[in-house]
Write an enzyme that holds these catalytic residues in place. Structure first.
Site, mmCIF file in Angstrom:
data_model
loop_
_atom_site.group_PDB
_atom_site.id
_atom_site.type_symbol
_atom_site.label_atom_id
_atom_site.label_comp_id
_atom_site.label_asym_id
_atom_site.label_seq_id
_atom_site.Cartn_x
_atom_site.Cartn_y
_atom_site.Cartn_z
ATOM 1 C CG HIS A 101 -54.000 54.411 -26.396
ATOM 2 N ND1 HIS A 101 -53.072 54.854 -27.297
ATOM 3 C CD2 HIS A 101 -53.843 53.078 -26.327
ATOM 4 C CE1 HIS A 101 -52.381 53.829 -27.756
ATOM 5 N NE2 HIS A 101 -52.841 52.738 -27.174
ATOM 6 C CG ASP A 141 -56.915 37.813 -4.981
ATOM 7 O OD1 ASP A 141 -56.732 38.653 -4.067
ATOM 8 O OD2 ASP A 141 -56.031 37.001 -5.329
#
Length: 143
Positions: free
Chosen positions: A22, A30
């Site tokens: 968590h 990209d």
């Protein structure tokens, strides 16, 4: 192959997503992004960033305890500019997590710094500029 798990999610990426806790962050970047020099482990996948986000969010919960759980990189010199890929990111986020999750933005160099601190990087073959997104892992609540 496994039932009900997107085949794009190979064993290395599944391991990383499962190992995260968590509040840990995962970057999807990209083809132009300097992923291998950033520091964290890199998983390379041969799909665009939107497809990668869709597969990842099919299993990956976003954090509900913070005001923002996903961020895109701001366009240089035009921080409010909307690139078409941002809308595609929003659609995928809403599909898996609901409309309450907003795609926040981070200045370019601050985004780089956050990626350096992330748990891991998923390097896509996305060729569109600004095809980068950070995700903060949430929790899976008991039934």
């Amino acid at each position: 192959m496994l039932k009900s798990i997107d085949p794009l999610l190979g064993p290395d990426l599944l391991y990383i997503m499962r190992a995260m806790g968590h509040g840990d962050e995962l970057a999807i970047v990209d083809a132009n992004y300097p992923a291998y020099s950033a520091g964290p482990d890199v998983i390379s996948i041969e799909v665009d960033a939107v497809r990668a986000l869709d597969a990842i969010l099919s299993l990956f919960p976003l954090d509900t305890f913070v005001p923002e759980a996903c961020w895109r990189m701001q366009v240089v010199d035009h921080p409010d500019q909307e690139e078409p890929i941002f809308g595609e990111f929003r659609k995928v986020i809403a599909k898996w997590e609901g409309p309450q999750f907003k795609l926040a933005s981070v200045e370019r160099f601050a985004f780089y710094d956050r990626v350096k601190q992330s748990f891991a990087i998923v390097k896509s073959n996305e060729r569109r500029l600004y095809g980068n997104i950070l995700l903060k892992k949430g929790i899976v609540r008991p039934d």
